[in-house]
Design a protein around this motif. Structure first.
Motif, PDB file in Angstrom:
ATOM      1  N   ASN A 275       0.710  -1.350  -0.120  1.00 30.17           N
ATOM      2  CA  ASN A 275       0.019  -0.240   0.002  1.00 30.17           C
ATOM      3  C   ASN A 275       0.727   1.383  -0.082  1.00 30.17           C
ATOM      4  N   LEU A 276       2.137   0.907  -0.333  1.00 34.37           N
ATOM      5  CA  LEU A 276       3.284   2.747  -0.159  1.00 34.37           C
ATOM      6  C   LEU A 276       2.778   3.318  -1.814  1.00 34.37           C
ATOM      7  N   LEU A 277       3.320   4.211  -1.412  1.00 38.59           N
ATOM      8  CA  LEU A 277       3.638   5.428  -3.015  1.00 38.59           C
ATOM      9  C   LEU A 277       4.153   4.718  -3.284  1.00 38.59           C
ATOM     10  N   GLY A 278       3.965   4.592  -5.133  1.00 40.30           N
ATOM     11  CA  GLY A 278       4.637   4.228  -6.101  1.00 40.30           C
ATOM     12  C   GLY A 278       4.654   2.567  -6.192  1.00 40.30           C
ATOM     13  N   VAL A 279       3.878   1.620  -5.419  1.00 36.33           N
ATOM     14  CA  VAL A 279       3.426   0.783  -6.480  1.00 36.33           C
ATOM     15  C   VAL A 279       1.652   0.846  -7.152  1.00 36.33           C
ATOM     16  N   CYS A 280       1.584  -0.117  -7.969  1.00 37.67           N
ATOM     17  CA  CYS A 280       0.987  -0.076  -9.264  1.00 37.67           C
ATOM     18  C   CYS A 280       0.806  -1.544  -9.757  1.00 37.67           C
ATOM     19  N   SER A 281      -0.363  -1.942  -9.945  1.00 33.82           N
ATOM     20  CA  SER A 281      -0.974  -2.759 -11.235  1.00 33.82           C
ATOM     21  C   SER A 281      -0.295  -2.250 -12.636  1.00 33.82           C
ATOM     22  N   ALA A 282       0.340  -3.559 -12.718  1.00 33.26           N
ATOM     23  CA  ALA A 282       0.575  -2.883 -14.161  1.00 33.26           C
ATOM     24  C   ALA A 282      -0.449  -2.587 -15.152  1.00 33.26           C
ATOM     25  N   ASN A 283      -1.860  -2.743 -14.878  1.00 33.47           N
ATOM     26  CA  ASN A 283      -2.939  -3.004 -15.394  1.00 33.47           C
ATOM     27  C   ASN A 283      -2.841  -1.404 -15.415  1.00 33.47           C
ATOM     28  N   GLU A 284      -3.049  -0.625 -13.888  1.00 30.72           N
ATOM     29  CA  GLU A 284      -3.565   0.546 -14.650  1.00 30.72           C
ATOM     30  C   GLU A 284      -2.029   1.875 -14.977  1.00 30.72           C
ATOM     31  N   TYR A 285      -0.891   1.214 -14.918  1.00 28.92           N
ATOM     32  CA  TYR A 285       0.018   1.566 -15.394  1.00 28.92           C
ATOM     33  C   TYR A 285      -0.110   1.572 -17.067  1.00 28.92           C
ATOM     34  N   LEU A 286       0.199   0.325 -17.451  1.00 30.95           N
ATOM     35  CA  LEU A 286      -0.635   0.337 -19.124  1.00 30.95           C
ATOM     36  C   LEU A 286      -1.743   1.105 -19.415  1.00 30.95           C
ATOM     37  N   THR A 287      -2.555   1.160 -18.966  1.00 29.45           N
ATOM     38  CA  THR A 287      -3.673   1.895 -18.939  1.00 29.45           C
ATOM     39  C   THR A 287      -3.620   3.423 -18.999  1.00 29.45           C
ATOM     40  N   VAL A 303       1.189   9.714 -14.757  1.00 29.13           N
ATOM     41  CA  VAL A 303       1.995   8.361 -14.000  1.00 29.13           C
ATOM     42  C   VAL A 303       2.961   8.162 -13.875  1.00 29.13           C
ATOM     43  N   GLN A 304       3.427   6.704 -12.793  1.00 30.45           N
ATOM     44  CA  GLN A 304       4.506   6.470 -12.515  1.00 30.45           C
ATOM     45  C   GLN A 304       5.844   6.838 -13.183  1.00 30.45           C
ATOM     46  N   LYS A 305       6.725   8.195 -12.395  1.00 29.69           N
ATOM     47  CA  LYS A 305       7.597   8.215 -13.869  1.00 29.69           C
ATOM     48  C   LYS A 305       9.224   8.341 -12.638  1.00 29.69           C
ATOM     49  N   ALA A 306       9.337   7.183 -12.102  1.00 32.58           N
ATOM     50  CA  ALA A 306      10.258   6.790 -11.649  1.00 32.58           C
ATOM     51  C   ALA A 306      11.432   6.434 -12.089  1.00 32.58           C
ATOM     52  N   LYS A 307      13.185   6.791 -11.036  1.00 33.95           N
ATOM     53  CA  LYS A 307      13.449   5.952 -11.524  1.00 33.95           C
ATOM     54  C   LYS A 307      14.324   4.656 -11.440  1.00 33.95           C
ATOM     55  N   ARG A 308      14.242   4.297 -10.518  1.00 39.13           N
ATOM     56  CA  ARG A 308      14.635   2.382 -10.723  1.00 39.13           C
ATOM     57  C   ARG A 308      13.040   1.714 -10.574  1.00 39.13           C
ATOM     58  N   ILE A 309      12.693   0.724 -11.020  1.00 41.47           N
ATOM     59  CA  ILE A 309      11.912   0.319 -11.088  1.00 41.47           C
ATOM     60  C   ILE A 309      11.536  -1.236 -11.102  1.00 41.47           C
ATOM     61  N   ASN A 375       7.476   8.641   4.700  1.00 40.09           N
ATOM     62  CA  ASN A 375       6.611   9.366   4.318  1.00 40.09           C
ATOM     63  C   ASN A 375       5.448   8.751   2.762  1.00 40.09           C
ATOM     64  N   GLY A 376       6.252   7.312   3.268  1.00 33.89           N
ATOM     65  CA  GLY A 376       4.816   6.166   2.913  1.00 33.89           C
ATOM     66  C   GLY A 376       5.488   5.957   1.092  1.00 33.89           C
ATOM     67  N   TYR A 377       6.892   6.056   0.749  1.00 41.74           N
ATOM     68  CA  TYR A 377       7.050   6.116  -0.399  1.00 41.74           C
ATOM     69  C   TYR A 377       7.683   5.073  -0.462  1.00 41.74           C
ATOM     70  N   VAL A 378       7.873   4.539  -1.886  1.00 39.73           N
ATOM     71  CA  VAL A 378       8.693   3.345  -1.567  1.00 39.73           C
ATOM     72  C   VAL A 378       9.715   3.843  -1.976  1.00 39.73           C
ATOM     73  N   THR A 379      11.199   2.868  -0.965  1.00 37.85           N
ATOM     74  CA  THR A 379      12.466   2.724  -0.744  1.00 37.85           C
ATOM     75  C   THR A 379      13.441   1.528  -1.548  1.00 37.85           C
ATOM     76  N   GLY A 380      12.714   0.413  -1.692  1.00 35.66           N
ATOM     77  CA  GLY A 380      13.594  -0.831  -2.360  1.00 35.66           C
ATOM     78  C   GLY A 380      12.289  -1.777  -2.035  1.00 35.66           C
ATOM     79  N   LEU A 381      12.834  -3.491  -2.363  1.00 34.18           N
ATOM     80  CA  LEU A 381      12.134  -4.520  -2.682  1.00 34.18           C
ATOM     81  C   LEU A 381      13.085  -5.593  -1.652  1.00 34.18           C
ATOM     82  N   GLU A 382      12.263  -6.127  -1.244  1.00 32.74           N
ATOM     83  CA  GLU A 382      12.669  -7.064  -0.413  1.00 32.74           C
ATOM     84  C   GLU A 382      12.443  -8.532  -1.133  1.00 32.74           C
TER      85      GLU A 382
END
Length: 487
Positions: A275-287, A303-309, A375-382
């Motif tokens: 539920n963190l900010l920066g997590v989304c489904s591929a459906n939403e992203y591609l739509t 649209v999510q415009k992150a640097k490291r995805i 602040n609830g934003y994504v910083t990494g994926l374990e």
């Protein structure tokens, strides 16, 4: 002359470095001579095994033979007898698992590039459509004037016009590949067809899911326009089950209803941090990118415009999301998949293109948590490392976690592309409509449901599958609807 060359004629493509920065089509298509050379590789098998692998039963050897002779319009007419969307199928169908899988040339080398030839033929027809129509019109006028000159197939190559109504009305729910195919087949036989689409534009996954660089949206729009020319009506922004029920469609005078609503609900892993900010489904992203034009600078689409995805999953949707992320400006894009390259379900061509474009494949890895800041934003994926054990029900070796192998990918966005779920709105709002064992709409072999006059097909029945399988289901349903309304 039969060409015994064991490799496919290569398809011209954009340079990987260049294309990773634009949304233009990657594969550039065959030239006429390339198509002829490829078609000449066909061995003209007596039993025609390739045809058995086609869900819509295109007469493959016959159209390929016409290409080999340079008769491209004749080839197109053969394909069009059974396929409603050849320009689309030639681009996105997994031919390697269908028609090309059964090609005899593939025993000692590479199969004939049936998909590339279908794309060439349908593109050739589209490019020459106006002059073909003009020639046909001139020939027809000459015939009316008493000219005895014969008309051949090439002269008469005009798009089917609207067939006079037979008095029967059919409603199609969903303007994806299943719905479009069903609508087209019925309209060609005089049925008055109205297609109800929940989004603001027809096309379904063709419009919202598949990126521009694989399937240009003007091609989808052109196919829809052809259906409109044949008399098919489209009602957009219409959610059947909310704005109007299936029963109310019957009250409106429709004698049969086809449900081709797809499987568009995203699936998540239910791990900590989703539920963190920066997590989304591929459906939403591609739509947001495809249907809402997020890839065009003149559109103000969020649209999510992150640097490291990190994109989680190994199917075609995961490849699409990862390759879109690269084009949207991400500096680093990972594919995180829990099995090895041998088990990955995406098309080999899409994987090849993704690797060429610099996508980093983290194979035999599985996410266990999304990490975030205060602040609830994504910083990494374990993630944890995996190893393959015994085969599971799908026949693929089951991934098993390596204890103590946890590590963290430094990312600021996570896109979940682990599959989709069925939207059960139609099931929940339609009496006497039963589900099948896996939660989709239950049907018999002819696409008939437990509800009188209601038919269904595509992902709404099977769960997420391919465009061509959905088209095959739509074609089956159209035939069954015709039989039903004739009684």
């Amino acid at each position: 002359m039969i060409n015994l060359k064991h490799e496919k004629n290569p398809m011209p493509e954009q340079d990987p470095v260049v294309r990773a920065g634009n949304f233009e089509e990657v594969a550039q298509g065959y030239t006429a001579q390339m198509a002829i050379n490829e078609a000449m590789r066909c061995l003209r098998c007596r039993k025609k095994p390739c045809t058995t692998g086609c869900p819509v039963m295109v007469r493959i050897p016959e159209f390929v033979a016409e290409v080999a002779r340079g008769e491209f319009e004749a080839a197109f007419q053969i394909i069009s007898e059974t396929s409603a969307l050849p320009r689309i199928c030639g681009r996105v169908c997994p031919q390697e698992n269908q028609c090309e899988k059964f090609c005899v040339q593939g025993i000692k080398g590479e199969p004939v590039a049936i998909g590339r030839l279908e794309r060439f033929v349908s593109d050739w027809h589209a490019a020459h459509e106006e002059e073909l129509k003009a020639a046909a019109k001139a020939k027809a006028e000459a015939a009316e004037a008493g000219d005895d000159e014969d008309l051949d197939l090439e002269d008469l190559a005009m798009e089917p016009q609207q067939v006079p109504s037979n008095g029967h009305k059919v409603a199609v729910v969903g303007a994806g590949p299943a719905g479009l195919t069903c609508a087209g087949d019925l309209a060609a036989k005089g049925y008055e067809v109205t297609v109800f689409e929940s989004l603001h534009k027809p096309g379904g996954v063709l419009a919202y899911g598949i990126p521009e660089f694989r399937l240009p949206k003007d091609i989808v729009a052109a196919e829809v326009a052809k259906l409109e020319e044949r008399g098919v009506k489209f009602v957009n922004n219409a959610i059947i089950g909310r704005a109007e029920t299936v029963e109310e469609l019957f009250e409106d005078g429709y004698e049969a209803v086809f449900v081709g609503t797809g499987a568009g609900l995203p699936a998540f892993m239910n791990i900590p941090g989703e539920n963190l900010l920066g997590v989304c489904s591929a459906n939403e992203y591609l739509t947001r990118i495809n249907l809402m034009k997020g890839y065009l600078p003149e559109y103000d689409t969020p649209v999510q415009k992150a640097k490291r995805i990190a994109v989680v999953g190994g199917g075609n949707v995961a490849m699409d999301a990862a390759r879109c992320a690269k084009r949207m400006g991400a500096e680093k894009v990972y594919i995180v998949y829990r099995r090895s390259m041998e088990e990955i379900p995406a098309r080999a061509e899409e994987i090849h293109h993704a690797i060429e474009e610099g996508i980093d494949f983290q194979l035999l890895k599985n996410p266990v948590a999304v990490l975030g800041d205060e602040n609830g934003y994504v910083t990494g994926l374990e993630c944890v490392e995996m190893e393959l054990g015994e085969p599971d029900a799908s026949g693929r070796r089951r991934p098993v976690t390596k204890e103590g192998s946890n590590f963290v990918l430094d990312v600021d966005c996570v896109i979940m592309a682990i599959g989709t779920k069925l939207n059960k709105l139609i099931l929940e709002t339609t009496d006497n409509l039963k589900a099948n064992d896996w939660g989709g709409i239950g049907t018999d072999e002819g696409a008939a449901t437990s509800h009188e006059g209601v038919f269904a097909g595509g992902d709404a029945v099977t769960g997420a599958a391919t465009v061509i399988l959905a088209m095959g289901a739509g074609k089956t349903a159209a035939g069954s609807i015709e039989e039903y309304l004739k009684v």
